[in-house]
Design a protein around this motif. Structure first.
Motif, mmCIF file in Angstrom:
data_model
loop_
_atom_site.group_PDB
_atom_site.id
_atom_site.type_symbol
_atom_site.label_atom_id
_atom_site.label_comp_id
_atom_site.label_asym_id
_atom_site.label_seq_id
_atom_site.Cartn_x
_atom_site.Cartn_y
_atom_site.Cartn_z
ATOM 1 N N GLY A 1 -30.976 -14.962 -5.287
ATOM 2 C CA GLY A 1 -29.596 -14.922 -5.776
ATOM 3 C C GLY A 1 -29.043 -13.520 -5.924
ATOM 4 O O GLY A 1 -28.063 -13.302 -6.652
ATOM 5 N N SER B 1 -29.351 -11.030 2.126
ATOM 6 C CA SER B 1 -28.817 -12.284 2.662
ATOM 7 C C SER B 1 -29.959 -13.026 3.353
ATOM 8 O O SER B 1 -30.851 -12.414 3.944
ATOM 9 C CB SER B 1 -27.670 -12.022 3.636
ATOM 10 N N ASP C 1 -27.861 -19.236 -9.468
ATOM 11 C CA ASP C 1 -27.580 -20.497 -8.774
ATOM 12 C C ASP C 1 -27.163 -20.302 -7.318
ATOM 13 O O ASP C 1 -26.998 -21.281 -6.588
ATOM 14 C CB ASP C 1 -26.476 -21.267 -9.512
ATOM 15 N N TYR C 2 -27.003 -19.063 -6.880
ATOM 16 C CA TYR C 2 -26.559 -18.811 -5.497
ATOM 17 C C TYR C 2 -27.755 -18.900 -4.558
ATOM 18 O O TYR C 2 -28.789 -18.250 -4.779
ATOM 19 C CB TYR C 2 -25.901 -17.436 -5.405
ATOM 20 N N LYS C 3 -27.625 -19.701 -3.499
ATOM 21 C CA LYS C 3 -28.742 -19.949 -2.586
ATOM 22 C C LYS C 3 -28.603 -19.205 -1.253
ATOM 23 O O LYS C 3 -29.461 -19.347 -0.382
ATOM 24 C CB LYS C 3 -28.865 -21.457 -2.305
ATOM 25 N N ASP D 1 -26.694 -10.458 -10.316
ATOM 26 C CA ASP D 1 -27.129 -11.578 -9.500
ATOM 27 C C ASP D 1 -26.504 -12.887 -9.968
ATOM 28 O O ASP D 1 -25.827 -12.936 -10.998
ATOM 29 C CB ASP D 1 -28.660 -11.701 -9.545
ATOM 30 N N ASP D 2 -26.792 -13.939 -9.214
ATOM 31 C CA ASP D 2 -26.352 -15.284 -9.562
ATOM 32 C C ASP D 2 -27.539 -16.211 -9.352
ATOM 33 O O ASP D 2 -27.941 -16.481 -8.213
ATOM 34 C CB ASP D 2 -25.178 -15.714 -8.676
ATOM 35 N N ILE E 1 -26.942 -10.293 -5.628
ATOM 36 C CA ILE E 1 -25.542 -10.054 -5.279
ATOM 37 C C ILE E 1 -25.286 -8.568 -5.036
ATOM 38 O O ILE E 1 -24.731 -8.183 -4.012
ATOM 39 C CB ILE E 1 -24.604 -10.565 -6.398
ATOM 40 N N HIS F 1 -19.490 -15.492 -9.572
ATOM 41 C CA HIS F 1 -20.415 -16.081 -10.536
ATOM 42 C C HIS F 1 -21.613 -15.158 -10.718
ATOM 43 O O HIS F 1 -22.730 -15.463 -10.291
ATOM 44 C CB HIS F 1 -20.891 -17.467 -10.060
ATOM 45 N N LYS F 2 -21.386 -14.053 -11.372
ATOM 46 C CA LYS F 2 -22.504 -13.170 -11.711
ATOM 47 C C LYS F 2 -23.099 -13.698 -13.022
ATOM 48 O O LYS F 2 -22.429 -13.700 -14.055
ATOM 49 C CB LYS F 2 -22.021 -11.732 -11.853
ATOM 50 N N HIS G 1 -18.279 -11.498 -5.595
ATOM 51 C CA HIS G 1 -18.879 -12.791 -5.974
ATOM 52 C C HIS G 1 -18.469 -13.149 -7.397
ATOM 53 O O HIS G 1 -18.633 -12.353 -8.323
ATOM 54 C CB HIS G 1 -20.393 -12.696 -5.862
ATOM 55 N N LYS H 1 -25.833 -9.381 -1.363
ATOM 56 C CA LYS H 1 -25.419 -10.709 -0.905
ATOM 57 C C LYS H 1 -25.108 -10.704 0.583
ATOM 58 O O LYS H 1 -25.529 -11.607 1.321
ATOM 59 C CB LYS H 1 -24.185 -11.163 -1.698
#
Length: 225
Positions: free
Chosen positions: A106, A129, A99-101, A96-97, A108, A200-201, A198, A124
């Motif tokens: 988050g 999603s 910081d991902y919105k 996951d990330d 992934i 930024h994991k 993605h 994601k």
């Protein structure tokens, strides 16, 4: 047939790489969880040299035990595991990330191991999603036919047999948009999907689906920089 051959060649090429850089490892020999571990609705414990995955009976969410890392694109995650009784429904490795919105929590990518299958999902792009997740959780659900098709498209389930009361080793490798899952050194599932790429994991976690799964020798590795 041609597309299957292309994917096989892609997998072979993609994973002709090494993951020599140890980002995190834990053999659970210490008494209790180390400071690096975080938890979400988890009653899991470390004792007797293993991580015992436990979801509290009253919990509304399966136990999640978490390691946060600096951003990575390609990872190798490995863990020994044992389904200690037929009450074990399996577990997930989540990439996951935080910081991902664009997706719920988050999320992934997830890799699910249960006694009968390995299921890999592009969270994601698919089920988690934001748009699909919101419609899925609506009361009543408002998923469209396209949503349902996408949820299937971004998930791959491969039948397998995971024996109870024996140690197995799960290895998950990502490279670009491909994720490869092996059990005991044998590739079980190779899946290609855009969300896997993605870059930024930042979270790797183990989710125990209720109880009766134990873990040992957990590691997270990266490619050479």
């Amino acid at each position: 047939m041609k597309s299957l051959l292309c994917l096989a060649l892609l997998s072979t090429a993609a994973f002709a790489v090494d993951y020599p850089r140890v980002i995190f490892s834990d053999d659970f020999s210490a008494d209790g969880f180390g400071k690096a571990w975080g938890h979400y609705k988890s009653a899991s414990v470390v004792k007797g040299g293993v991580l015992v995955g436990i979801t509290a009976p009253e919990s509304d969410h399966n136990a999640v035990d978490v390691i946060r890392i600096a951003p990575e694109t390609d990872l190798e995650v490995s863990v020994k595991f044992q389904l200690v009784s037929d009450q074990a429904k399996g577990f997930n490795i989540w990439l996951d990330d935080k910081d991902y919105k664009g997706s719920h929590a988050g999320h992934i990518c997830s890799i699910t191991v249960n006694p009968k299958a390995v299921v890999v999902a592009d969270a994601k792009t698919g089920t988690f999603s934001n748009d699909i997740y919101t419609r899925k959780k609506a009361v009543p659900p408002t998923l469209t036919a396209e949503d349902k098709a996408n949820m299937q498209k971004w998930t791959k389930s491969t039948p397998t047999t995971v024996s109870f009361k024996e140690w197995h080793t799960l290895t998950v490798r990502t490279h670009g948009d491909v994720v490869e899952t092996s059990i005991d050194g044998k590739v079980v599932n190779t899946f290609q999907s855009p969300g896997v790429a993605h870059d930024h994991k930042t979270v790797v976690s183990i989710t125990t689906n209720k109880v009766d799964v134990i873990y040992d020798d957990f590691s997270i590795k990266g490619v050479a920089k």
